[in-house]
Design an enzyme around this catalytic site. Structure first.
Site, short mmCIF file in Angstrom:
data_model
loop_
_atom_site.label_atom_id
_atom_site.label_comp_id
_atom_site.label_asym_id
_atom_site.label_seq_id
_atom_site.Cartn_x
_atom_site.Cartn_y
_atom_site.Cartn_z
N ARG A 114 0.84 -1.18 0.00
CA ARG A 114 0.00 0.00 0.00
C ARG A 114 0.88 1.24 0.00
O ARG A 114 1.94 1.26 0.61
CB ARG A 114 -0.86 0.06 1.26
N SER A 145 6.24 -5.65 7.17
CA SER A 145 5.57 -6.63 8.05
C SER A 145 6.32 -7.95 8.18
O SER A 145 5.74 -9.02 8.00
CB SER A 145 4.16 -6.90 7.53
N ASP A 161 4.18 -3.39 10.99
CA ASP A 161 2.77 -3.01 10.77
C ASP A 161 1.98 -2.88 12.08
O ASP A 161 1.13 -2.00 12.23
CB ASP A 161 2.06 -3.97 9.80
P1 ADP Z 1 -1.39 -7.91 4.25
O1 ADP Z 1 -1.45 -8.99 5.25
O2 ADP Z 1 -0.84 -8.32 2.95
O3 ADP Z 1 -0.74 -6.67 4.78
P2 ADP Z 1 -4.20 -7.44 4.70
O4 ADP Z 1 -4.01 -6.99 6.09
O5 ADP Z 1 -5.17 -6.67 3.86
O6 ADP Z 1 -2.86 -7.48 3.88
O7 ADP Z 1 -4.65 -8.95 4.77
C1 ADP Z 1 -4.93 -9.64 3.60
C2 ADP Z 1 -5.34 -11.02 3.99
O8 ADP Z 1 -6.54 -10.96 4.76
C3 ADP Z 1 -5.66 -11.88 2.80
O9 ADP Z 1 -4.49 -12.52 2.34
C4 ADP Z 1 -6.65 -12.86 3.39
O10 ADP Z 1 -5.97 -13.92 3.98
C5 ADP Z 1 -7.34 -12.08 4.47
N1 ADP Z 1 -8.64 -11.60 3.97
C6 ADP Z 1 -8.90 -10.54 3.21
N2 ADP Z 1 -10.21 -10.45 2.91
C7 ADP Z 1 -10.80 -11.50 3.51
C8 ADP Z 1 -12.13 -12.00 3.59
N3 ADP Z 1 -13.15 -11.39 2.97
N4 ADP Z 1 -12.33 -13.11 4.29
C9 ADP Z 1 -11.34 -13.74 4.90
N5 ADP Z 1 -10.07 -13.35 4.86
C10 ADP Z 1 -9.80 -12.24 4.19
#
Ligand code: ADP
Length: 468
Positions: free
Chosen positions: A78, A146, A199
Site C-alpha cells: 500500500r 511486516s 505493521d
Molecule cells: P497484508 O497482510 O498483505 O498486509 P491485509 O491486512 O489486507 O494485507 O490482509 C490480507 C489477507 O486478509 C488476505 O491474504 C486474506 O488472507 C485475508 N482476507 C482478506 N479479505 C478476507 C475476507 N473477505 N475473508 C477472509 N479473509 C480475508
C-alpha cells in the site's frame, strides 16, 4: 470407499482436535504471558523474539505536514499520503493505493523487489503532486515492513527471517531501510526513509493518536503479529535502556508463539511440514489469513480421499493454497438457502454438484477452523493484557471489593488486517472468547478498536512525530 459415516467421523475428530474450552484458552493466556517474560529476559530466551522497536514516543495529535507511507505486507503493498493539520481531528488521508504484491517478487532478488517498490512510489508521487513538488522540500516516507526486523534505531534494522511465503535469502541480515533508500536514490527520487516500522506498530500509533489508552495492537492479515507498550525496566535483556517516556513499544513477533496447550491437528502438522518455513511460526499458521484456507482444504481433501461424497477426487484439491481464506469466509457466511456460494467455490476446486447436505458439511469445517482461530487469537490478546496487568487478575481475586474492581483501567486494543476487517465470523468468535476469558466485568474496560489502514497511516504519524 465408504461414505457418510466416515466423513462424520473425520468431522468429529476435527472438532475434538480443535476444541478450545475456556480452561484451555486460559492455559494459552498464561503461556503467552510466561513466554513474553522469557523473551524480555534474555536474547533467545523464548520463541517470542520480543523485539525492540526504538519507538518510545507515540504520536500526540499535534503532528503537522505532508507525509508518505509505503507498506509491504504479506499479500498487498500500500502507498498513501497523509496531510496533518496539527490537531487530532485534522488527519486527511489523501489517497490510498492498494495492490497485490506480484508473486514473482516474493522469490526474486532484493534489487528487483526494491526497484519495483521505488518505481511504484514514483508513479504514486507523480499522480499526487501532478508534476510539482509544491514545497520543494524533501519528502518524508514511513516504511511499514511486516516481517521480523532487528532494529538498531527507529529508522534502521536488519531482516531476521522471511515469513508468509517470501524467500529472498540474500536479504536476510540486510538493512531494510537502506535497501529502500538505495532504490529511491537510484530512481532520483527526493525522498527520505524516515522510519522503518512493523505493521503492528503502525496500528498502535494510529490507535494512540486517537486514544492514549491504546497500549496494544494486533494484526490479523496474511500473517499475524502483536506489539504493545512496555516499561523499559521490564525489558531486562537491555539493561540500561533509557527513554524519556520510560517505555518502549515491543514487537512480539507472536506468530512464532508456541505452547503445548495449543490444539494442534494432523492437518496443522502437514501444513507446517510442507511450508517454506517448517517448524516456524506455529501460532501464525493456526490463526492467520494465509493458512486458514489451506487447513480447510486439507480437511476436504482427506474427506474426498476417504469417501465418495465429493465425487471423484479432484486434482485441484491437492494444490497447496488453492483455497483462499477469502473463499472460506464467503462459504461460511453464505446465507442463500441452497448454499449457492459454497457450490460455486467447490466447483472452482473441481468438485461439482454436491448435495446441500455436503455443502453444509463444508460450512461446518470452515466454522470449526475459524472458531479455533478466533478463540486462540483472543487468548493471545488476553495474554498481553495479563502481562501488562490489564486483565483484571489483580482485581478479581476473592476478597476484593467491587470498588477495587472498578479501579481497573481502560485499555484499548487496536486491531487491523484483512482477516479481522473482512471476516465477520472470525471477529465475532474472537470478541466472544475475549469476554469469556476476561469475564463480563473486566471486559467492560477492554475496548477492541478496528484501525483500517492503521499500519500505514500510523507509520506516517510516527515519521511526522519525529519532525516536531
Ligand atoms: P497484508 O497482510 O498483505 O498486509 P491485509 O491486512 O489486507 O494485507 O490482509 C490480507 C489477507 O486478509 C488476505 O491474504 C486474506 O488472507 C485475508 N482476507 C482478506 N479479505 C478476507 C475476507 N473477505 N475473508 C477472509 N479473509 C480475508
Amino acid at each position: 470407499r465408504r461414505k457418510w459415516r466416515t466423513v462424520v467421523e473425520i468431522l468429529k475428530e476435527l472438532e475434538d482436535d480443535c476444541d478450545t474450552p475456556v480452561g484451555r484458552l486460559r492455559q494459552v493466556v498464561d503461556a503467552m504471558a510466561v513466554e513474553m517474560h522469557a523473551g524480555l529476559a534474555s536474547e533467545g530466551g523464548s520463541k517470542l523474539k520480543m523485539l525492540l522497536t526504538f519507538v518510545d514516543d507515540l504520536p500526540t495529535g499535534r503532528e503537522k505536514g505532508t507525509y508518505y507511507a509505503l507498506h509491504l505486507g504479506g499479500t498487498y503493498f500500500r502507498i498513501l499520503r497523509v496531510l496533518l493539520g496539527g490537531q487530532r481531528s485534522y488527519l486527511d488521508v489523501q489517497d490510498v493505493e492498494r495492490h497485490p504484491i506480484p508473486s514473482h517478487l516474493m522469490n526474486s532478488t532484493s534489487e528487483v523487489l526494491f526497484n519495483f517498490l521505488a518505481f511504484s512510489l514514483e508513479r504514486f508521487i507523480e499522480k499526487e503532486e501532478n508534476g510539482s513538488n509544491s514545497q520543494g522540500v524533501r519528502r518524508e516516507l514511513a516504511f511499514t515492513f511486516s516481517f521480523p526486523v532487528k532494529h538498531t534505531s527507529i529508522s534502521s534494522g536488519v531482516l531476521i527471517k522471511w515469513t508468509k511465503g517470501f524467500e529472498i535469502s540474500e536479504m536476510v541480515g540486510q538493512d531494510i531501510a537502506e535497501c529502500l533508500q538505495g532504490a529511491l536514490n537510484r530512481r532520483g527520487l527526493d525522498m527520505r526513509v524516515g522510519v522503518l516500522v512493523n505493521d503492528t506498530v503502525g496500528a498502535l500509533s494510529l490507535g494512540y493518536y486517537h486514544d492514549p489508552d491504546t497500549l496494544v495492537a494486533v494484526v490479523f492479515g496474511t500473517g499475524s503479529n502483536a506489539c504493545y507498550l512496555e516499561r523499559t525496566d521490564a525489558i531486562i535483556k537491555c539493561q540500561g535502556l533509557l527513554t524519556t517516556s520510560g517505555s518502549m513499544v515491543v514487537n512480539m513477533e507472536w506468530g512464532n508463539f508456541w505452547s503445548s496447550h495449543l490444539p494442534r491437528t494432523a492437518y496443522d502438522i502437514d501444513l507446517d511440514a510442507e511450508s517454506s518455513n517448517a517448524n516456524d511460526m506455529g501460532f501464525e499458521k493456526m490463526i492467520s489469513g494465509m493458512y486458514l484456507g489451506d487447513i480447510v482444504r486439507r480437511v476436504i481433501l482427506r474427506m474426498s480421499q476417504e469417501s465418495d461424497i465429493f465425487g471423484p477426487i479432484s486434482p485441484v484439491l491437492s494444490e497447496p493454497y488453492v483455497l483462499r481464506t477469502n473463499s472460506v469466509s464467503a462459504m461460511h457466511e453464505d446465507d442463500t438457502p441452497e448454499l449457492q456460494e459454497v457450490s460455486r467455490i467447490l466447483k472452482d476446486l473441481g468438485v461439482s454438484d454436491v448435495p446441500v447436505k455436503v455443502r453444509k458439511l463444508v460450512v461446518k469445517i470452515c466454522d470449526v477452523v475459524t472458531r479455533r482461530a478466533g478463540r486462540l487469537a483472543a487468548a493471545g490478546i488476553a495474554g498481553i493484557l495479563k502481562k501488562i496487568g490489564r486483565d483484571g487478575s489483580g482485581g478479581i481475586t476473592s476478597g476484593r471489593s467491587r470498588s477495587e474492581i472498578q479501579m481497573q483501567k481502560r485499555t484499548v486494543v487496536a486491531v487491523e488486517g484483512g482477516l479481522y476487517m473482512n471476516y465477520t465470523m472470525f471477529r465475532e468468535y474472537m470478541e466472544e472468547a475475549l469476554v469469556e476469558i476476561l469475564g463480563e466485568e473486566v471486559s467492560q474496560y477492554v475496548v477492541v478498536k478496528a484501525m483500517e489502514d492503521g499500519s500505514s497511516i500510523g507509520s506516517a504519524l510516527l515519521v511526522a512525530s519525529l519532525q516536531a
